[in-house]
Every structure is written in structure tokens, then in C-alpha cells.
Write a protein that holds these residues in place. Structure first.
Motif, PDB file in Angstrom:
ATOM      1  N   ARG A 103       0.822  -1.204   0.000  1.00 19.42           N
ATOM      2  CA  ARG A 103       0.000   0.000   0.000  1.00 19.42           C
ATOM      3  C   ARG A 103       0.866   1.268   0.000  1.00 19.42           C
ATOM      4  O   ARG A 103       0.506   2.273  -0.610  1.00 19.42           O
ATOM      5  CB  ARG A 103      -0.913  -0.019   1.223  1.00 19.42           C
ATOM      6  CG  ARG A 103      -2.013   1.038   1.212  1.00 19.42           C
ATOM      7  CD  ARG A 103      -2.795   0.980   2.498  1.00 19.42           C
ATOM      8  NE  ARG A 103      -3.867   1.971   2.528  1.00 19.42           N
ATOM      9  CZ  ARG A 103      -4.420   2.422   3.628  1.00 19.42           C
ATOM     10  NH1 ARG A 103      -4.000   1.967   4.808  1.00 19.42           N
ATOM     11  NH2 ARG A 103      -5.385   3.307   3.588  1.00 19.42           N
ATOM     12  N   GLY A 106       1.884   2.766  -3.444  1.00 18.00           N
ATOM     13  CA  GLY A 106       0.916   3.456  -4.299  1.00 18.00           C
ATOM     14  C   GLY A 106      -0.391   2.691  -4.414  1.00 18.00           C
ATOM     15  O   GLY A 106      -0.453   1.491  -4.142  1.00 18.00           O
ATOM     16  N   SER A 107      -1.414   3.394  -4.855  1.00 18.39           N
ATOM     17  CA  SER A 107      -2.755   2.796  -4.925  1.00 18.39           C
ATOM     18  C   SER A 107      -2.851   1.700  -5.979  1.00 18.39           C
ATOM     19  O   SER A 107      -3.739   0.847  -5.921  1.00 18.39           O
ATOM     20  CB  SER A 107      -3.802   3.877  -5.208  1.00 18.39           C
ATOM     21  OG  SER A 107      -3.510   4.547  -6.422  1.00 18.39           O
ATOM     22  N   TRP A 108      -1.937   1.692  -6.955  1.00 19.97           N
ATOM     23  CA  TRP A 108      -1.981   0.678  -8.010  1.00 19.97           C
ATOM     24  C   TRP A 108      -1.843  -0.734  -7.434  1.00 19.97           C
ATOM     25  O   TRP A 108      -2.426  -1.679  -7.959  1.00 19.97           O
ATOM     26  CB  TRP A 108      -0.876   0.931  -9.050  1.00 19.97           C
ATOM     27  CG  TRP A 108       0.515   0.801  -8.515  1.00 19.97           C
ATOM     28  CD1 TRP A 108       1.258   1.762  -7.893  1.00 19.97           C
ATOM     29  CD2 TRP A 108       1.340  -0.371  -8.546  1.00 19.97           C
ATOM     30  NE1 TRP A 108       2.488   1.282  -7.525  1.00 19.97           N
ATOM     31  CE2 TRP A 108       2.574  -0.023  -7.917  1.00 19.97           C
ATOM     32  CE3 TRP A 108       1.176  -1.659  -9.031  1.00 19.97           C
ATOM     33  CZ2 TRP A 108       3.620  -0.934  -7.780  1.00 19.97           C
ATOM     34  CZ3 TRP A 108       2.214  -2.572  -8.890  1.00 19.97           C
ATOM     35  CH2 TRP A 108       3.417  -2.205  -8.273  1.00 19.97           C
ATOM     36  N   THR A 109      -1.063  -0.869  -6.337  1.00 22.70           N
ATOM     37  CA  THR A 109      -0.901  -2.188  -5.732  1.00 22.70           C
ATOM     38  C   THR A 109      -2.212  -2.675  -5.127  1.00 22.70           C
ATOM     39  O   THR A 109      -2.523  -3.863  -5.187  1.00 22.70           O
ATOM     40  CB  THR A 109       0.182  -2.156  -4.635  1.00 22.70           C
ATOM     41  OG1 THR A 109      -0.188  -1.196  -3.632  1.00 22.70           O
ATOM     42  CG2 THR A 109       1.536  -1.781  -5.209  1.00 22.70           C
ATOM     43  N   THR A 110      -2.991  -1.751  -4.558  1.00 21.32           N
ATOM     44  CA  THR A 110      -4.280  -2.122  -3.972  1.00 21.32           C
ATOM     45  C   THR A 110      -5.248  -2.573  -5.057  1.00 21.32           C
ATOM     46  O   THR A 110      -5.967  -3.565  -4.892  1.00 21.32           O
ATOM     47  CB  THR A 110      -4.886  -0.931  -3.209  1.00 21.32           C
ATOM     48  OG1 THR A 110      -3.980  -0.551  -2.165  1.00 21.32           O
ATOM     49  CG2 THR A 110      -6.231  -1.285  -2.606  1.00 21.32           C
ATOM     50  N   VAL A 111      -5.263  -1.846  -6.174  1.00 22.11           N
ATOM     51  CA  VAL A 111      -6.151  -2.204  -7.286  1.00 22.11           C
ATOM     52  C   VAL A 111      -5.805  -3.594  -7.803  1.00 22.11           C
ATOM     53  O   VAL A 111      -6.686  -4.441  -8.014  1.00 22.11           O
ATOM     54  CB  VAL A 111      -6.041  -1.163  -8.417  1.00 22.11           C
ATOM     55  CG1 VAL A 111      -6.813  -1.631  -9.654  1.00 22.11           C
ATOM     56  CG2 VAL A 111      -6.563   0.188  -7.946  1.00 22.11           C
ATOM     57  N   TYR A 337      -8.894  -0.740   5.154  1.00 21.75           N
ATOM     58  CA  TYR A 337      -9.908   0.132   4.561  1.00 21.75           C
ATOM     59  C   TYR A 337     -11.197   0.177   5.366  1.00 21.75           C
ATOM     60  O   TYR A 337     -11.943   1.155   5.282  1.00 21.75           O
ATOM     61  CB  TYR A 337     -10.194  -0.326   3.122  1.00 21.75           C
ATOM     62  CG  TYR A 337      -9.008  -0.089   2.221  1.00 21.75           C
ATOM     63  CD1 TYR A 337      -8.753   1.168   1.692  1.00 21.75           C
ATOM     64  CD2 TYR A 337      -8.107  -1.122   1.942  1.00 21.75           C
ATOM     65  CE1 TYR A 337      -7.634   1.399   0.902  1.00 21.75           C
ATOM     66  CE2 TYR A 337      -6.994  -0.904   1.148  1.00 21.75           C
ATOM     67  CZ  TYR A 337      -6.769   0.368   0.634  1.00 21.75           C
ATOM     68  OH  TYR A 337      -5.661   0.585  -0.140  1.00 21.75           O
TER      69      TYR A 337
END
Length: 439
Positions: A103, A106-111, A337
Motif C-alpha cells: 500500500r 501506491g494505490s496501483w498495488t491495492t487495485v 480500509y
């Protein structure tokens, strides 16, 4: 593997009395002595990662090329040791989970993780249940249809993980690993391997047409999302800080040396039993049923039944390992989250997200057992699954070379070399896997 963490680092030392010291020279957590009695999480991750399909791939490699690719199996074990050690080191050195580390990138890893864990879990659940059902159907052919054996395996796995904490889970996994170990070694001895040829196979050679099999042996056996779950099992064991680092490393090495025995034993079986006779196995889990038939013809029904018991142990450890480990990862994901769903002090194994993902792994996939998998779902599953191992290897390189990790536990040159090699290897395998999808 003495330099896997770069403990000889200009900014950090190991102080007198076996304590890690930070850059200021202040003593940190005392390092516990590595002891065999602590071993556990590594056995769990190694057993979960080695499934029936991995053993078939090893058998096919042995049947096609004899002992020639034995060196690739050895390198594969070293790669997995490095990856699992890095995941465990991150958890212990930072006190943060791997998802927390992702996390921070960056947010790309969460997506990516969210898409992966939902689609992968849906399709893998059906595959794991089917794999566990195959040997049971062969052992008890007139009891019930294969699909109902699969449903039974899924439900047993669900109930077992739902009502048991990590300590019981680990003990059961260890017993099943013992069964796997005894059966694979017995088979390897039974086929009377030619040790001279086997030792010659430790010299790196690439016969014509062997590249994909070589890459598969190095990267495929024991290489799944469960490598990422290792740090979660380390924490579940009660290892919470860097003081457990030596213990974790011993645990990890013993586990993947055990995996190496499985792989080498099945390569021996493929080389001796199948290579000389030219027997071809079906791809995937059903190839092990073919091997059972060959064993029965050659050595009798008892040997075949012993093998089927080992086949079941191999498949069912993967099933309950994923049911437990990936559910822990999902619970951690949700906790970042929706903290209200995982109240402070609630064990992850008793949390709502953990149990919700258990249900997701079990009941929706049961529908796939009675239907042909939708074409589009197969494509999506194949693509996101192929990208996971490069994602894991390269993000570990990123995390363990950054200020997110205390200086004394950052990567050394050996660890960076192994993880970078693993990342490149998995990228090649990823491309190959995507190319082979039924577009």
C-alpha cells in the motif's frame, strides 16, 4: 545463503550478545537462537505451494529429459528460499504486514491485489477442490461422483479452518507433509534411481526443447501467492519482531529443502519410470492418476494406493493452506480500509473478513464444479495470476531497499541478486503463460 538480508551493512551491525543494533549503535531486540523446535510456518508455506500440478510438471520434465534438469530444481529451491525469507524479513523487521508495504508503494498495488484476490480465489477454489477429489475418487471408485468428492473436500477444508486456530492448523499441515515426504521418498527409492546419472544432472545443461520446462522447474514449483502469506503465518506463530529473524531463516530453509526433496524425488520417478518406457502423462492433476496406473502395473496395487494417499496429502495441504493463508491476507487488506470490520484485539482468524473470504473460496467455486468455466473468466484468471509472482519479487526488492525497512535488515547483494533474478524469471514465465492462454 548467509547474506540474504545484508546483515553486514555500513549502516547497521550485529552487536555483542547477538543483538541487532541500529545506525546509532543503540541495541535493538535480542536475536533468539535458531532452534528446531520452533519450525512450523515454513513447512506450512512450502506444503501449500507444492500442489499436484507442480508434481506433474516435475514428472513430465523427468520423463522427457531424464535427470538432465535436476540442477534447475535445485536453483528453484534457492529462489523460493530467497522470496519467502524476504517476505518474512519484511514482517519481522518492520512490524508491518506485506499488504501494508504494498500500500505504501501506491494505490496501483491495492487495485491489483483486490482484483487478483477476488478472481483468483473464485477459480482456484474449484481447482483445489477438484485436485483433492481425484485421488479420493480413485481410492474409493464406487462411493460417489467426483464432483461430490470435490464438494466434500471444500466443505471439510472450510470447517477445519473456520474452527481451528493457527497452532492446530500447523500441526495438521505438518502431519500431511510427513505423509507427502514418506510417500515421495518411498517412490523415489522404489524406482531404483541411477545416482551417477542424477549427480551428472547437477551440471547446468539445456537440451533442445527444454527451456520452458527448465523455467517451470525453477519458478513454478512452490511459487504461488502463499509465498506472500509466509509473513502472515510467521506473525500467527507469535513471531512479531526482528528478534525472531534467525529462527525464521532456519524455518524457511528447512521448509524449502523439504520441498527440494519432493521435487527431486518426483524427478527421479519421472526419469526412471517414465523416461525409459516413453510413457506420456496428461497435463494437470489428472497426470498423477496416469502415474498411479503405471505404478500399479509395475509394482502392484499397494504401491499405487500408497501413492494416491500421498497425492491426496499434496492436494489437500494446498487447499487448506490457501483457505487459511490467503484469508489472512484478505482480512489484513480489509482491515486497512474498513477497520471497524476487524476490531482491535480481534484475532484475524476470528474476524468477519477472514471468514467471508473462506466462504468465497468455498461456495461460489462449487458452482464452477458443475459448469464449464466461462471463457472470459479463464482469461482474466490466467492473466492476473501470471503477473503475481513478478509483482511479489519486484515489490520485495523495492520495499527491502528503501527507508521503509530498518537499515540493518535491508537487502544485501546476494538477496538483491536472488530477488532480481527471480523477478526476471517470473516475467519470462508470465509472458509464456499469457501466450498460452486460449485467447
Amino acid at each position: 545463503m548467509a547474506d540474504t538480508a545484508g546483515t553486514v551493512d555500513p549502516g547497521g551491525t550485529v552487536g555483542a550478545g547477538g543483538t541487532a543494533a541500529d545506525g546509532s549503535g543503540a541495541p535493538a531486540t535480542p536475536l533468539r537462537k535458531a532452534s528446531w523446535r520452533h519450525i512450523g510456518p515454513g513447512i506450512v508455506v512450502a506444503a501449500t505451494g507444492v500442489g499436484a500440478g507442480d508434481l506433474v510438471a516435475t514428472l513430465i520434465a523427468g520423463s522427457k529429459f531424464g535427470y538432465t534438469l535436476l540442477w534447475a530444481a535445485v536453483i528453484g529451491c534457492l529462489v523460493k528460499i530467497s522470496l519467502a525469507e524476504a517476505a518474512g524479513r519484511w514482517h519481522l523487521a518492520t512490524g508491518r504486514t506485506l499488504f501494508d508495504g504494498w500500500r505504501s508503494l501506491g494505490s496501483w498495488t491495492t487495485v491489483y491485489f483486490a482484483g487478483y484476490v477476488v478472481v483468483w480465489g473464485f477459480v482456484y477454489g474449484a481447482a483445489a477442490m477438484s485436485s483433492s477429489a481425484l485421488p479420493l475418487g480413485a481410492l474409493f471408485p464406487d462411493v460417489m461422483d467426483l464432483k461430490w468428492w470435490a464438494v466434500a473436500c471444500g466443505l471439510v477444508g472450510l470447517v477445519f479452518v473456520w474452527f481451528n486456530r493457527y497452532a492446530v492448523f500447523e500441526k495438521v499441515m505438518t502431519v500431511l507433509v510427513g505423509v507427502m515426504f514418506v510417500v515421495t521418498v518411498y517412490l523415489a527409492v522404489r524406482v531404483t534411481p541411477h545416482l551417477g546419472d542424477a549427480f551428472a544432472g547437477l551440471v547446468p545443461v539445456l537440451p533442445d526443447g527444454s527451456l520452458i520446462y527448465t523455467l517451470g522447474l525453477i519458478g513454478g514449483v512452490g511459487g504461488t501467492i502463499t509465498l506472500a502469506a509466509y509473513g502472515y503465518w510467521v506473525n500467527a506463530k507469535g513471531w512479531k519482531d526482528a528478534g525472531w529473524m534467525k529462527v525464521m531463516r532456519l524455518d524457511n530453509r528447512v521448509a524449502y529443502l523439504t520441498t527440494g526433496v519432493f521435487v527431486v524425488a518426483m524427478l527421479f520417478v519421472g526419469a526412471e519410470l517414465l523416461h525409459s518406457s516413453g510413457v506420456a502423462l496428461a497435463k494437470g492433476d489428472k497426470g498423477l492418476l496416469d502415474l498411479g496406473t503405471v505404478l500399479e502395473d509395475r509394482y502392484g496395487a499397494t504401491t499405487a494406493k500408497v501413492f494416491l494417499i500421498g497425492f491426496f496429502a499434496t492436494s489437500f495441504t494446498s487447499l487448506i493452506g490457501v483457505w487459511h493463508g490467503v484469508s489472512l491476507m484478505f482480512a489484513d487488506f480489509v482491515a486497512h480500509y474498513r477497520p471497524s470490520l476487524v476490531p482491535s484485539g480481534t484475532p484475524r482468524e476470528r474476524s468477519l473478513p477472514f471468514r467471508a473470504y473462506l466462504l468465497w473460496l468455498t461456495f461460489p467455486p462449487i458452482a464452477l464444479l458443475f459448469l464449464n468455466q466461462p471463457f472470459g473468466l479463464v482469461i482474466v484468471y490466467g492473466v492476473i495470476g501470471a503477473f503475481f509472482m513478478p509483482f511479489l519479487a519486484l515489490t520485495l526488492v523495492w520495499l527491502l531497499n528503501s527507508s521503509r525497512t530498518p537499515r540493518e535488515w535491508r537487502n544485501g547483494r546476494l538477496s538483491n541478486g536472488m530477488l532480481a533474478t527471480a523477478g526476471l524469471l517470473f516475467i519470462v514465465l508470465c509472458v509464456q503463460q499469457v501466450r498460452e492462454l486460449p485467447w
